[in-house]
Design a protein around this motif. Structure first.
Motif, PDB file in Angstrom:
ATOM      1  N   THR A 180       0.796  -1.122   0.235  1.00 27.69           N
ATOM      2  CA  THR A 180       0.104   0.047  -0.103  1.00 27.69           C
ATOM      3  C   THR A 180       0.787   1.326  -0.097  1.00 27.69           C
ATOM      4  OG1 THR A 180      -0.296  -0.130   2.370  1.00 27.69           O
ATOM      5  CG2 THR A 180      -1.854  -1.198   1.077  1.00 27.69           C
ATOM      6  N   ASP A 181       0.186   2.344  -0.330  1.00 27.16           N
ATOM      7  CA  ASP A 181       0.937   3.719  -0.397  1.00 27.16           C
ATOM      8  C   ASP A 181       1.525   4.234   0.931  1.00 27.16           C
ATOM      9  OD1 ASP A 181       2.038   6.135  -1.005  1.00 27.16           O
ATOM     10  OD2 ASP A 181       0.262   6.711  -2.291  1.00 27.16           O
ATOM     11  N   PRO A 182       2.567   4.328   1.440  1.00 28.54           N
ATOM     12  CA  PRO A 182       2.867   4.802   2.722  1.00 28.54           C
ATOM     13  C   PRO A 182       2.573   6.194   2.886  1.00 28.54           C
ATOM     14  CG  PRO A 182       4.756   4.411   1.636  1.00 28.54           C
ATOM     15  CD  PRO A 182       3.478   3.829   0.732  1.00 28.54           C
ATOM     16  N   THR A 183       2.408   6.974   1.926  1.00 30.15           N
ATOM     17  CA  THR A 183       2.006   8.446   1.829  1.00 30.15           C
ATOM     18  C   THR A 183       0.538   8.625   2.159  1.00 30.15           C
ATOM     19  OG1 THR A 183       1.640   9.062  -0.412  1.00 30.15           O
ATOM     20  CG2 THR A 183       4.214   8.682   0.377  1.00 30.15           C
ATOM     21  N   ASN A 184      -0.217   7.683   1.769  1.00 38.02           N
ATOM     22  CA  ASN A 184      -1.614   7.910   1.773  1.00 38.02           C
ATOM     23  C   ASN A 184      -2.426   7.281   2.824  1.00 38.02           C
ATOM     24  OD1 ASN A 184      -4.307   8.060   0.927  1.00 38.02           O
ATOM     25  ND2 ASN A 184      -4.094   7.110  -0.949  1.00 38.02           N
ATOM     26  N   PRO A 185      -3.013   7.701   3.740  1.00 34.81           N
ATOM     27  CA  PRO A 185      -3.592   7.214   5.017  1.00 34.81           C
ATOM     28  C   PRO A 185      -5.026   6.378   4.500  1.00 34.81           C
ATOM     29  CG  PRO A 185      -4.189   9.353   5.214  1.00 34.81           C
ATOM     30  CD  PRO A 185      -3.179   9.341   3.946  1.00 34.81           C
ATOM     31  N   ARG A 186      -5.406   6.737   3.364  1.00 34.52           N
ATOM     32  CA  ARG A 186      -6.832   6.077   2.800  1.00 34.52           C
ATOM     33  C   ARG A 186      -6.382   4.599   2.316  1.00 34.52           C
ATOM     34  NH1 ARG A 186      -7.041  11.160   0.409  1.00 34.52           N
ATOM     35  NH2 ARG A 186      -8.758  12.510   1.352  1.00 34.52           N
ATOM     36  N   VAL A 187      -6.951   3.649   3.218  1.00 35.88           N
ATOM     37  CA  VAL A 187      -6.998   2.172   2.735  1.00 35.88           C
ATOM     38  C   VAL A 187      -8.224   1.404   2.948  1.00 35.88           C
ATOM     39  CG1 VAL A 187      -5.595  -0.010   3.474  1.00 35.88           C
ATOM     40  CG2 VAL A 187      -4.528   2.019   3.615  1.00 35.88           C
ATOM     41  N   VAL A 188      -8.612   0.689   1.922  1.00 33.31           N
ATOM     42  CA  VAL A 188      -9.789  -0.007   1.950  1.00 33.31           C
ATOM     43  C   VAL A 188      -9.503  -1.575   1.860  1.00 33.31           C
ATOM     44  CG1 VAL A 188     -10.038   0.178  -0.634  1.00 33.31           C
ATOM     45  CG2 VAL A 188     -12.064  -0.088   0.853  1.00 33.31           C
ATOM     46  N   GLY A 189     -10.280  -2.432   2.795  1.00 32.12           N
ATOM     47  CA  GLY A 189     -10.023  -3.814   2.620  1.00 32.12           C
ATOM     48  C   GLY A 189     -10.759  -4.370   1.451  1.00 32.12           C
ATOM     49  N   GLY A 190     -10.564  -5.627   1.097  1.00 32.05           N
ATOM     50  CA  GLY A 190     -11.118  -6.431  -0.008  1.00 32.05           C
ATOM     51  C   GLY A 190     -10.712  -7.677   0.297  1.00 32.05           C
ATOM     52  N   ALA A 191     -11.440  -8.475  -0.837  1.00 33.36           N
ATOM     53  CA  ALA A 191     -11.171 -10.001  -0.655  1.00 33.36           C
ATOM     54  C   ALA A 191      -9.911 -10.411  -1.070  1.00 33.36           C
ATOM     55  CB  ALA A 191     -12.092 -10.635  -1.707  1.00 33.36           C
ATOM     56  N   PHE A 192      -9.057  -9.571  -1.800  1.00 30.60           N
ATOM     57  CA  PHE A 192      -7.749  -9.764  -1.943  1.00 30.60           C
ATOM     58  C   PHE A 192      -6.915  -8.911  -1.211  1.00 30.60           C
ATOM     59  CE2 PHE A 192     -10.335 -10.862  -5.847  1.00 30.60           C
ATOM     60  CZ  PHE A 192     -10.266 -12.106  -5.780  1.00 30.60           C
TER      61      PHE A 192
END
Length: 356
Positions: free
Chosen positions: A72-84
């Protein structure tokens, strides 16, 4: 500051690496962009990639770092979960998250129900508002990939928020978990029998319900339509998101899928039909830039041509749980209102429909 961001007509991805410890960085994305556009260039602070702003309202992505793999992008706090796994994401101008996310859901209970069937045990979890006895009749919604929809698309939160706000009447929601997803959902006659002749009766025996609505996404949408086609009048309505309605003409890229022949065979059966075996109300959604949008357009047109009340809503997003979440309201809400009646639940739906 080294931060990925939307800047005017571009999306700029940045990764700090002043020591140039990485030998290369590529962008993983789901928009189908050409590979030659996805290589980061070395810059003073590390790595940078500039892309023309795509025609979606949010973008999920990962950094593919040479020898280290996806991150994931360490500069971006927006993270979304998913099946993968987790993805970073950026909102593009105009994107607004659904209002129901901020609505506190009413108290509810999630109860397990194991159902034996011809394809083996089917794991079901039944969500219901607290304080309503199983013998009290309520509308029923079933969801393929139900636990994933609850985890990644907030489906149980949506249900609780819609009832709490009065947008929908109290109802029950059955979350179905597939044990062998591809095998079960790829137009499998045994699974269609299991769903319609075992799962639905078992839930209705335990919980007093009118004829249910069925929802699913991707292969789960295909399986929902296939079950109703094979066992007509099981469902009063279908909510089909990004359905995998593959045809050789629209989806040759899927020909390596192990159950491609089963899927295309069923889709061909629908597309060449002169009459439909039943007439459930159908609401479909798909992302404007996802691969499945083409076969969804074909399927929606054919279902409407067969006389069904079938609609397709295209949304500027891709094939993922957040995209499916973002159109639950109004698309699913409106389908349920039309099928169940008003928020008091007194409607009977179409002739011979939801009240049966």
């Amino acid at each position: 500051m080294v931060v990925s961001a939307v800047e005017g007509a571009e999306v700029v991805f940045r990764l700090g690496d002043t020591a140039q410890a990485f030998t290369g960085v590529r962008l993983w994305q789901e928009l189908g962009l050409a590979a030659e556009l996805l290589e980061f260039k070395p810059v003073d602070y590390g790595w940078e990639l500039r892309l023309p702003r795509p025609s979606v309202h949010r973008m999920e992505y990962l950094f593919d770092i040479a020898d280290l793999g996806m991150r994931t992008d360490p500069t971006n706090p927006r993270v979304v979960g998913g099946a993968f796994g987790d993805h970073s994401w950026l909102p593009l101008p105009g994107y607004v998250e659904p209002a129901w996310i901020a609505v506190p859901p009413l108290p509810s209970t999630l109860t397990p129900l194991a159902v034996d069937s011809p394809v083996g045990p089917v794991d079901v979890r039944v969500w219901a508002p607290d304080g309503i006895a199983p013998a009290f009749e309520l509308p029923l919604l079933l969801s393929h990939d139900g636990p994933e929809f609850a985890s990644y698309a907030g489906l149980t939160h949506y249900a609780g928020a819609m009832v709490a706000s009065g947008a929908l009447p109290p109802f029950r929601l059955a979350l179905l978990r597939p044990t062998s997803r591809n095998l079960w959902y790829a137009a499998n006659p045994q699974y269609a029998e299991a769903l319609t002749q075992y799962v639905v009766p078992a839930v209705r025996e335990q919980y007093e319900s009118r004829r249910p609505v069925m929802m699913g996404a991707s292969l789960g949408a295909l399986a929902a339509l296939h079950a109703e086609w094979q066992f007509p009048n099981t469902f009063s309505a279908l909510f089909l998101q990004s359905g995998s309605f593959f045809t050789p003409q629209t989806d040759p890229q899927e020909s390596g899928f192990e159950f491609y022949a089963e899927v295309t065979g069923f889709v061909e059966q629908v597309l060449t039909a002169t009459t439909a075996p039943s007439t459930p109300r159908i609401a479909m959604t798909a992302g404007t830039t996802e691969e499945n949008v083409h076969n969804n357009r074909v399927m929606a047109a054919r279902l409407a041509g067969l006389g069904l009340d079938a609609t397709l809503d295209e949304t500027p997003d891709m094939h993922n749980f957040t995209a499916w979440r973002d159109v639950l309201d109004p698309d699913l809400t409106e389908l349920l209102r039309q099928t169940w009646g008003g928020a008091d639940g007194t409607g009977t739906g179409r002739a011979g429909g939801a009240g049966a």
